[in-house]
Design a protein around this motif. Structure first.
Motif, PDB file in Angstrom:
ATOM      1  N   VAL A  12       5.230 -13.233  13.388  1.00  0.00           N
ATOM      2  CA  VAL A  12       5.227 -13.527  11.952  1.00  0.00           C
ATOM      3  C   VAL A  12       4.736 -12.309  11.167  1.00  0.00           C
ATOM      4  CG1 VAL A  12       4.134 -14.956  10.174  1.00  0.00           C
ATOM      5  CG2 VAL A  12       5.094 -16.025  12.206  1.00  0.00           C
ATOM      6  N   ALA A  13       3.733 -11.611  11.696  1.00  0.00           N
ATOM      7  CA  ALA A  13       3.268 -10.380  11.042  1.00  0.00           C
ATOM      8  C   ALA A  13       4.386  -9.347  10.983  1.00  0.00           C
ATOM      9  CB  ALA A  13       2.052  -9.818  11.779  1.00  0.00           C
ATOM     10  N   ALA A  14       5.148  -9.231  12.046  1.00  0.00           N
ATOM     11  CA  ALA A  14       6.277  -8.297  12.048  1.00  0.00           C
ATOM     12  C   ALA A  14       7.347  -8.729  11.046  1.00  0.00           C
ATOM     13  CB  ALA A  14       6.867  -8.191  13.447  1.00  0.00           C
ATOM     14  N   GLN A  18       8.570  -6.666   7.624  1.00  0.00           N
ATOM     15  CA  GLN A  18       9.936  -6.280   7.270  1.00  0.00           C
ATOM     16  C   GLN A  18      10.146  -6.378   5.762  1.00  0.00           C
ATOM     17  OE1 GLN A  18      11.954  -8.807  10.436  1.00  0.00           O
ATOM     18  NE2 GLN A  18      13.433  -7.168  10.131  1.00  0.00           N
ATOM     19  N   PHE A  19       9.498  -7.356   5.127  1.00  0.00           N
ATOM     20  CA  PHE A  19       9.614  -7.511   3.683  1.00  0.00           C
ATOM     21  C   PHE A  19       8.726  -6.510   2.942  1.00  0.00           C
ATOM     22  CE2 PHE A  19      10.843 -11.773   5.153  1.00  0.00           C
ATOM     23  CZ  PHE A  19      12.058 -11.885   4.503  1.00  0.00           C
ATOM     24  N   TRP A  20       7.498  -6.320   3.450  1.00  0.00           N
ATOM     25  CA  TRP A  20       6.534  -5.474   2.748  1.00  0.00           C
ATOM     26  C   TRP A  20       6.747  -3.990   2.992  1.00  0.00           C
ATOM     27  CZ3 TRP A  20       2.230  -9.086   4.786  1.00  0.00           C
ATOM     28  CH2 TRP A  20       2.131 -10.202   3.954  1.00  0.00           C
ATOM     29  N   PHE A  28       6.130  -0.639  12.424  1.00  0.00           N
ATOM     30  CA  PHE A  28       6.589  -1.489  13.512  1.00  0.00           C
ATOM     31  C   PHE A  28       6.186  -0.938  14.883  1.00  0.00           C
ATOM     32  CE2 PHE A  28       9.485  -2.149   9.919  1.00  0.00           C
ATOM     33  CZ  PHE A  28       9.121  -3.448   9.634  1.00  0.00           C
ATOM     34  N   GLN A  29       6.042   0.378  14.981  1.00  0.00           N
ATOM     35  CA  GLN A  29       5.500   0.961  16.205  1.00  0.00           C
ATOM     36  C   GLN A  29       4.062   0.508  16.414  1.00  0.00           C
ATOM     37  OE1 GLN A  29       5.960   5.157  15.547  1.00  0.00           O
ATOM     38  NE2 GLN A  29       7.803   5.269  16.793  1.00  0.00           N
ATOM     39  N   VAL A  30       3.285   0.523  15.329  1.00  0.00           N
ATOM     40  CA  VAL A  30       1.890   0.094  15.420  1.00  0.00           C
ATOM     41  C   VAL A  30       1.806  -1.379  15.805  1.00  0.00           C
ATOM     42  CG1 VAL A  30      -0.212  -0.302  14.050  1.00  0.00           C
ATOM     43  CG2 VAL A  30       1.016   1.873  13.854  1.00  0.00           C
ATOM     44  N   ILE A  31       2.645  -2.206  15.214  1.00  0.00           N
ATOM     45  CA  ILE A  31       2.635  -3.638  15.556  1.00  0.00           C
ATOM     46  C   ILE A  31       3.019  -3.842  17.019  1.00  0.00           C
ATOM     47  CG2 ILE A  31       3.739  -5.869  15.109  1.00  0.00           C
ATOM     48  CD1 ILE A  31       3.949  -5.025  12.176  1.00  0.00           C
TER      49      ILE A  31
END
Length: 191
Positions: A12-14, A18-20, A28-31
């Protein structure tokens, strides 16, 4: 249950990222890397809790921990039940990331946006939960079906020459597979 919740929260954070932060591959690498750290931490927590449980339980469980057995027994016990699934999904995620990045660069970045491979790798890795055996197979199958339907709809229904993008599908399809697998397990166990 905590692993299920952490997996859902990471995905959900990912999705919200995508929106923010559209177009920022570094986020996305960090996530993705953070999800690996979280899952490894949960594995170590499970090992510690198992050790503490066997230690407090007394005989015969206490014979499964040091000084009667090596501490590696506790690690291997949980690795075979938990860690192996995530190692397989991590290997698949990294292979998909490397192969997708290679093909994307070879063909002039026309297939995927730079951050899409991180989203795909995150989704594949998060599907490694041992309760969802081989969920990544269902994930690839669902992506294949959706991509064929989407490409046909773009081409024939909307008469658009644009290509069908996976950007908004990587994470939602993974969440859909998780929810579908959970519902299926619930139905199987109760009926």
């Amino acid at each position: 249950m905590i692993i299920f919740a952490c997996t859902i929260l990471l995905l959900v954070a990912a999705l919200f990222s995508q929106f923010w932060f559209p177009g920022r591959a570094r986020v996305f690498q960090v996530i993705f890397l953070f999800s690996i750290v979280v899952i490894c931490s949960l594995y170590l927590l499970l090992v510690y809790l198992q050790y503490a449980t066997w230690k407090e339980a007394g005989p015969p469980s206490s014979f499964l921990i040091p000084p009667y057995r090596s501490a590696l027994y506790v690690f291997s016990y949980h690795f075979m039940r938990f860690g192996l699934w995530y190692v397989i999904s991590l290997a698949l995620a990294l292979a998909f990331f490397a192969f997708g990045t290679f093909l994307n660069k070879k063909f002039g970045e026309k297939f995927f946006r730079p951050e899409e491979m991180n989203l795909a790798a995150l989704a594949i890795f998060c599907l490694g939960n041992p309760e969802w055996k081989y969920a990544w197979l269902y994930y690839f199958f669902a992506l294949g079906i959706i991509s064929v339907i989407g490409a046909l709809a773009l081409r024939y229904a909307f008469r658009s020459p644009r290509r069908f993008s996976f950007y908004w599908l990587w994470i939602p399809v993974a969440l859909g597979v998780i929810i579908g697998m959970s519902i299926l397990q619930f139905l199987i166990s109760n009926f």
